[in-house]
Design a protein around this motif. Structure first.
Motif, short mmCIF file in Angstrom:
data_model
loop_
_atom_site.label_atom_id
_atom_site.label_comp_id
_atom_site.label_asym_id
_atom_site.label_seq_id
_atom_site.Cartn_x
_atom_site.Cartn_y
_atom_site.Cartn_z
N LEU A 1 31.58 52.31 62.97
CA LEU A 1 32.05 53.12 64.09
C LEU A 1 30.87 53.77 64.81
N ALA A 2 30.87 53.63 66.12
CA ALA A 2 29.82 54.22 66.95
C ALA A 2 30.48 54.96 68.11
N PHE A 3 29.93 56.11 68.48
CA PHE A 3 30.51 56.94 69.53
C PHE A 3 29.70 56.83 70.82
N GLU A 4 30.41 56.78 71.94
CA GLU A 4 29.77 56.90 73.25
C GLU A 4 30.68 57.73 74.15
N SER A 5 30.10 58.33 75.16
CA SER A 5 30.89 59.18 76.06
C SER A 5 30.57 58.87 77.51
N PHE A 6 31.53 59.20 78.36
CA PHE A 6 31.38 59.00 79.80
C PHE A 6 31.86 60.27 80.50
N ASN A 7 31.04 60.76 81.41
CA ASN A 7 31.37 61.98 82.16
C ASN A 7 31.45 61.61 83.63
N THR A 8 32.62 61.19 84.07
CA THR A 8 32.78 60.72 85.44
C THR A 8 33.03 61.88 86.39
N PRO A 9 32.45 61.86 87.59
CA PRO A 9 32.62 62.98 88.52
C PRO A 9 34.01 63.08 89.15
N THR A 10 34.77 61.98 89.13
CA THR A 10 36.10 62.01 89.73
C THR A 10 37.13 61.38 88.79
N LEU B 1 27.02 69.15 68.44
CA LEU B 1 25.68 68.62 68.25
C LEU B 1 24.75 69.26 69.27
N PRO B 2 23.44 69.24 69.02
CA PRO B 2 22.51 69.86 69.97
C PRO B 2 22.70 69.33 71.39
N GLY B 3 22.84 70.25 72.34
CA GLY B 3 22.94 69.86 73.75
C GLY B 3 24.33 69.49 74.23
N GLU B 4 25.32 69.47 73.33
CA GLU B 4 26.67 69.09 73.74
C GLU B 4 27.39 70.24 74.45
N VAL B 5 28.06 69.94 75.55
CA VAL B 5 28.96 70.91 76.14
C VAL B 5 30.26 70.87 75.34
N LYS B 6 31.07 71.92 75.46
CA LYS B 6 32.29 72.03 74.65
C LYS B 6 33.21 70.82 74.82
N ASP B 7 33.36 70.36 76.06
CA ASP B 7 34.26 69.23 76.32
C ASP B 7 33.83 67.97 75.56
N LEU B 8 32.52 67.72 75.54
CA LEU B 8 32.02 66.54 74.83
C LEU B 8 32.23 66.69 73.32
N THR B 9 31.96 67.88 72.81
CA THR B 9 32.21 68.11 71.37
C THR B 9 33.67 67.84 71.03
N GLN B 10 34.57 68.28 71.89
CA GLN B 10 36.00 68.14 71.61
C GLN B 10 36.45 66.68 71.62
N VAL B 11 36.00 65.88 72.59
CA VAL B 11 36.44 64.48 72.60
C VAL B 11 35.83 63.72 71.43
N ARG B 12 34.60 64.07 71.06
CA ARG B 12 33.95 63.38 69.94
C ARG B 12 34.64 63.73 68.62
N THR B 13 34.81 65.01 68.36
CA THR B 13 35.37 65.42 67.08
C THR B 13 36.84 65.01 66.94
N THR B 14 37.56 64.97 68.06
CA THR B 14 38.96 64.53 68.00
C THR B 14 39.04 63.04 67.68
N ALA B 15 38.20 62.25 68.32
CA ALA B 15 38.16 60.81 68.02
C ALA B 15 37.78 60.58 66.56
N GLU B 16 36.77 61.32 66.09
CA GLU B 16 36.34 61.17 64.69
C GLU B 16 37.44 61.57 63.71
N HIS B 17 38.19 62.61 64.06
CA HIS B 17 39.28 63.08 63.19
C HIS B 17 40.34 62.00 62.99
N PHE B 18 40.78 61.39 64.08
CA PHE B 18 41.82 60.36 63.96
C PHE B 18 41.28 59.10 63.31
N ALA B 19 40.02 58.79 63.54
CA ALA B 19 39.42 57.63 62.89
C ALA B 19 39.34 57.82 61.38
N ARG B 20 39.00 59.02 60.94
CA ARG B 20 38.94 59.31 59.50
C ARG B 20 40.32 59.18 58.86
#
Length: 297
Positions: free
Chosen positions: A39-48, A241-260
């Motif tokens: 499992l590998a995580f990636e994120s996308f922060n689209t402006p619209t 994680l270092p440098g993460e905004v709250k929104d990024l932390t939330q999508v990452r940890t939520t995805a990890e939670h359901f994957a576990r």
């Protein structure tokens, strides 16, 4: 026990009226298998939102090519409090789908994020009560006769409920609140048409409306590429994680939670109701309100 899904996509939506990145914008978190099946995580922060929908479709196309099933979670309600469709006299036997169809007809969301969410809420208020209720909350410049910046009155016994059953269990905000911190109404108005399009154009099931409010099994996913669900990242505790905004932390940890949970063979039961849930609550959830994945468990 085999996993139900190969990929976990969590979408932190935004009702912003102009392009925006960083905190309080759209974030898409994707947890998927790499070439070594790790499992590998990636994120996308689209402006619209338009770019977010395009990115989502690109990701889902890729999963389909690889015959991978995906769980796609959205952090806004996928249904209104019980009685909404009847109160608006919407056609059809499925109240949740009638609400999605109605919003799709009303919402105008342009490529630059310009949108009419306050106008939509105001018109629904007009049809429901003729006044600025039950939707409330807007900037002063968007004030209308049937939409006011502040909540006008409490919900009474003859009104639509302020909260869905799931909101009360999860201590989540009411869909009727459109603006200010913690509001979710604007995201829901602009988000449900997007989820509707995904459902109509893919081999998808909307939980719990089409799957039932019960434990999800492999058999339930036969011929299904993705399950669309509502999530509430605040229910899941996770460190940034270092440098993460709250929104990024939330999508990452939520995805990890359901994957576990899926890895442990325990994800399927999360799609069912908390123990002791009354039959009428299950019915309301399946017909109209929806539920927050994992709430109350």
């Amino acid at each position: 026990m085999p996993r139900l899904f190969s990929a976990y996509v969590i979408v932190d939506w935004s009702a912003a009226a102009k392009p925006n990145t960083g905190a309080d914008s759209v974030w898409i978190g994707v947890l998927k298998r790499d070439v070594r099946f790790r499992l590998a995580f990636e994120s996308f922060n689209t402006p619209t939102r338009a770019e977010a929908e395009k990115r989502l479709n690109s990701l889902l196309d890729d999963f389909k090519k690889r015959s991978e099933k995906a769980l796609v979670g959205f952090d806004f309600p996928l249904g209104f409090p019980r009685g909404f469709a009847d109160a608006l006299k919407l056609p059809g036997e499925a109240p949740w789908r009638a609400a999605w169809d109605q919003l799709d007809k009303m919402v105008k969301d342009k490529a630059d994020n310009t949108n009419n969410r306050f106008g939509v809420a105001s018109e629904i208020n007009r049809r429901l009560t003729g006044g600025p209720f039950p939707f409330w909350g807007c900037p002063p410049r968007d004030t209308l006769t049937t939409l006011q910046p502040k909540k006008q009155r409490p919900h009474g016994p003859d009104d639509l409920p302020e909260f869905r059953h799931a909101d009360l269990v999860a201590d989540a905000a009411s869909i009727w609140k459109l603006y200010y911190n913690g509001s979710v109404g604007g995201q829901a108005i602009l988000g449900m048409p997007v989820v509707r399009r995904l459902r109509l154009t893919r081999a998808a099931k909307a939980w719990p409306f089409e799957t039932g409010f019960n434990t999800l099994t492999e058999a339930d996913l036969d011929g299904v590429d993705l399950v669309l669900a509502e999530v509430y990242p605040s229910l899941i505790k996770g460190a940034a994680l270092p440098g993460e905004v709250k929104d990024l932390t939330q999508v990452r940890t939520t995805a990890e939670h359901f994957a576990r949970l899926d890895e442990a063979g325990k994800l399927g039961e999360v799609f069912g109701p908390p123990k002791g849930t009354a039959a009428d609550v299950v019915l309301d959830t399946e017909r109209e309100e929806g539920w927050i994945l994992g709430a109350g468990l």
